[in-house]
Design an enzyme around this catalytic site. Structure first.
Site, PDB file in Angstrom:
ATOM      1  N   ASN A 125       0.785  -1.242   0.000  1.00  0.00           N
ATOM      2  CA  ASN A 125       0.000   0.000   0.000  1.00  0.00           C
ATOM      3  C   ASN A 125       0.814   1.288   0.000  1.00  0.00           C
ATOM      4  O   ASN A 125       0.436   2.249  -0.642  1.00  0.00           O
ATOM      5  CB  ASN A 125      -0.938   0.038   1.223  1.00  0.00           C
ATOM      6  CG  ASN A 125      -2.153  -0.827   1.008  1.00  0.00           C
ATOM      7  OD1 ASN A 125      -2.908  -0.654   0.055  1.00  0.00           O
ATOM      8  ND2 ASN A 125      -2.340  -1.812   1.880  1.00  0.00           N
ATOM      9  N   ASN A 208      -2.075   1.288 -13.375  1.00  0.00           N
ATOM     10  CA  ASN A 208      -2.702   0.061 -12.883  1.00  0.00           C
ATOM     11  C   ASN A 208      -4.184   0.091 -13.250  1.00  0.00           C
ATOM     12  O   ASN A 208      -4.855   1.096 -13.017  1.00  0.00           O
ATOM     13  CB  ASN A 208      -2.517   0.015 -11.354  1.00  0.00           C
ATOM     14  CG  ASN A 208      -2.812  -1.331 -10.730  1.00  0.00           C
ATOM     15  OD1 ASN A 208      -2.742  -2.374 -11.390  1.00  0.00           O
ATOM     16  ND2 ASN A 208      -3.143  -1.319  -9.443  1.00  0.00           N
ATOM     17  N   GLU A 209      -4.675  -0.968 -13.866  1.00  0.00           N
ATOM     18  CA  GLU A 209      -6.122  -1.184 -14.063  1.00  0.00           C
ATOM     19  C   GLU A 209      -6.826  -0.058 -14.822  1.00  0.00           C
ATOM     20  O   GLU A 209      -7.829   0.479 -14.360  1.00  0.00           O
ATOM     21  CB  GLU A 209      -6.797  -1.420 -12.712  1.00  0.00           C
ATOM     22  CG  GLU A 209      -6.242  -2.625 -11.982  1.00  0.00           C
ATOM     23  CD  GLU A 209      -6.924  -2.885 -10.634  1.00  0.00           C
ATOM     24  OE1 GLU A 209      -7.766  -2.084 -10.213  1.00  0.00           O
ATOM     25  OE2 GLU A 209      -6.593  -3.910 -10.018  1.00  0.00           O
ATOM     26  N   GLU A 326       1.273  -9.943  -8.644  1.00  0.00           N
ATOM     27  CA  GLU A 326       0.484 -10.003  -7.392  1.00  0.00           C
ATOM     28  C   GLU A 326      -0.095 -11.397  -7.164  1.00  0.00           C
ATOM     29  O   GLU A 326      -1.263 -11.551  -6.797  1.00  0.00           O
ATOM     30  CB  GLU A 326      -0.665  -8.970  -7.452  1.00  0.00           C
ATOM     31  CG  GLU A 326      -0.197  -7.550  -7.727  1.00  0.00           C
ATOM     32  CD  GLU A 326      -1.323  -6.518  -7.764  1.00  0.00           C
ATOM     33  OE1 GLU A 326      -2.436  -6.820  -7.294  1.00  0.00           O
ATOM     34  OE2 GLU A 326      -1.079  -5.409  -8.259  1.00  0.00           O
TER      35      GLU A 326
END
Ligand code: XIL
Length: 435
Positions: A125, A208-209, A326
């Site tokens: 995080n 990301n994404e 991940e």
């Protein structure tokens, strides 16, 4: 290649033998949980299974004979990263997060496990957007410094995660109402962060994404804050913000920093894979991307090994790196049926199947991705009880699982058969469910 040494005992059995209440709580995983570890009667006969390597069985296996319950631990003499020519990473909690590797409780124990098996860290995080850049004129690198310095002083590298990502909780507040020059602001954000870290940080998930959760619908792009600010310049283009972020990262450090586009479910989901490849191709034209990150939050029987092979191959064929960023493999899939299934019994059989699965995923990676294009394999967390998946499954489906056992270490940080699965694949041994 010498056979990997292994022996096993029930992790919970070891915990039962722990003298202090404190140790017992630590062994219980999410120790506040009122439910006991699952009963696995098969593990009580563990000594017969381990008899094939009886000379290697550690004395701790004796503990298991007094217990009939709990996840099983293996004892190996491997160090994962020493078996690989590419980074073997783990996502870690840091600062004052639960399970921080810097906490006063078991932080040092966590550090020992990490430095033994891994040579790369990803911050789970604390290197996300709002942690590093909470206000427009304020960057806070203190927590990341501690983590990066820990990596550096132990000869490890860091994969940065993530410069641009949409979820509300980690987008800096000031960006949410930003109405000025987005291209300049985003460029400054990326440039400042990339420039800040030394060469301990060897790669970044730059974006990301960026693909919609329903990639089959419409144009397939996620209509994020970033998309709305800097959409595609023309029909058929990828969103401008992706290009801006990658260009800023490349310009900040033209050499020695690998830049990744990272996404989930981009192996079996053809629409998402195609969008991923579209992004990769556009950025490759601009010379600003080095590889594709496959999150690989996968399941025991989904996606198929062929799906992995096909997706990796297409990225390999583009001349880009493939990084498994991940990896976790829960033993239950709450999305696989109309209602989330009950937790299976997590005993010897299922742990063996999970070991096989970890081995096969690693083997497909080795077989498909040439050495020069291997960006590495990172698992998303250390002990099972710290996995993000229980929360994720609860939020997404209402499933209330105490544990889904997705990782390589038990809650007490003992090694699981799953770890042996990766080790065997790295050592070129055939994949089996035996341990
Ligand atoms: C997760 C963290 O593990 C959790 O602690 C946090 O609450 C939410 O984010 N894909 C990603 C990661 O790219 O950043 C996510 O990490 C997991 C899914």
């Amino acid at each position: 290649m010498a056979k990997l040494k292994r022996s096993f005992f029930t992790s919970y059995g070891l915990c039962l033998a722990a003298a202090s209440t404190l140790a017992l709580a630590a062994c219980g995983g999410s120790s506040s949980s009122s439910s006991p570890p699952p009963v696995d009667n098969s593990s009580s006969s563990s000594s017969s299974v381990s008899s094939s390597s009886s000379s290697e069985v550690s004395s701790s296996s004796e503990v298991s004979s007094s217990s009939s319950a709990g996840p099983i631990a293996v004892e190996t003499d491997v160090q994962l990263y020493t078996q690989a020519s590419f980074p073997i990473g783990v996502a870690v909690s840091a600062a004052n997060e639960p399970f921080s590797i810097f906490n006063n409780n078991d932080g040092v124990e966590r550090q020992d496990v990490i430095t033994h098996h891994f040579n790369e860290l990803t911050a789970g995080n604390i290197m996300k957007m709002s942690y590093l850049h909470p206000q427009e004129d304020n960057y806070t690198f203190g927590d990341a410094d501690v983590l990066v310095n820990f990596a550096k002083s132990n000869g490890m590298k860091v994969h940065g995660h993530a410069l641009v990502w949409h979820p509300d909780y980690q987008v800096p507040g000031f960006m949410k109402n930003y109405s000025d020059d987005w291209e300049a602001m985003l460029t400054e954000h990326v440039t400042t962060i990339v420039n800040y870290f030394d060469d301990t940080v060897v790669s970044w998930d730059v974006v990301n994404e960026a693909i919609s959760d329903s990639p089959n619908q419409g144009d397939g792009w996620r209509k994020s804050l970033f998309y709305n600010a800097l959409p595609p310049a023309a029909e058929g283009d990828i969103p401008e913000y992706i290009k801006v972020a990658f260009k800023a990262a490349r310009d900040a450090k033209p050499e020695g920093l690998d830049l990744y586009y990272n996404d989930y479910d981009n192996t079996a989901n053809t629409a998402r894979l195609n969008k991923t490849l579209e992004i990769a191709a556009a950025l490759k034209d601009e010379g600003t991307i080095d590889g594709v990150g496959f999150q690989m939050h996968i399941y025991m029987d989904y996606p198929s090994l062929n799906n992995f092979e096909n997706a990796f191959q297409q990225v390999v064929d583009m001349g880009l790196k493939v990084k498994i960023t991940e990896l976790d493999i829960p033993v239950v899939n709450p999305y696989g049926s109309a209602t989330p299934p009950p937790l299976p019994e997590y005993g010897e059989t299922l742990m063996g199947q999970q070991k096989l699965r970890y081995c096969q995923v690693t083997q497909v990676y080795l077989d498909t991705v040439p050495e020069a294009q291997r960006g590495g394999i990172t698992v998303w967390g250390l002990g099972d009880n710290e996995s993000w998946l229980m929360n994720q499954f609860r939020n997404a489906t209402g499933a209330d699982y105490d544990d889904v056992w997705p990782l390589l270490f038990n809650a007490d940080l003992s090694e699981k058969p799953a770890l042996l699965g990766i080790a065997e694949a790295l050592a070129g041994e055939p994949c089996t469910s035996d341990f």
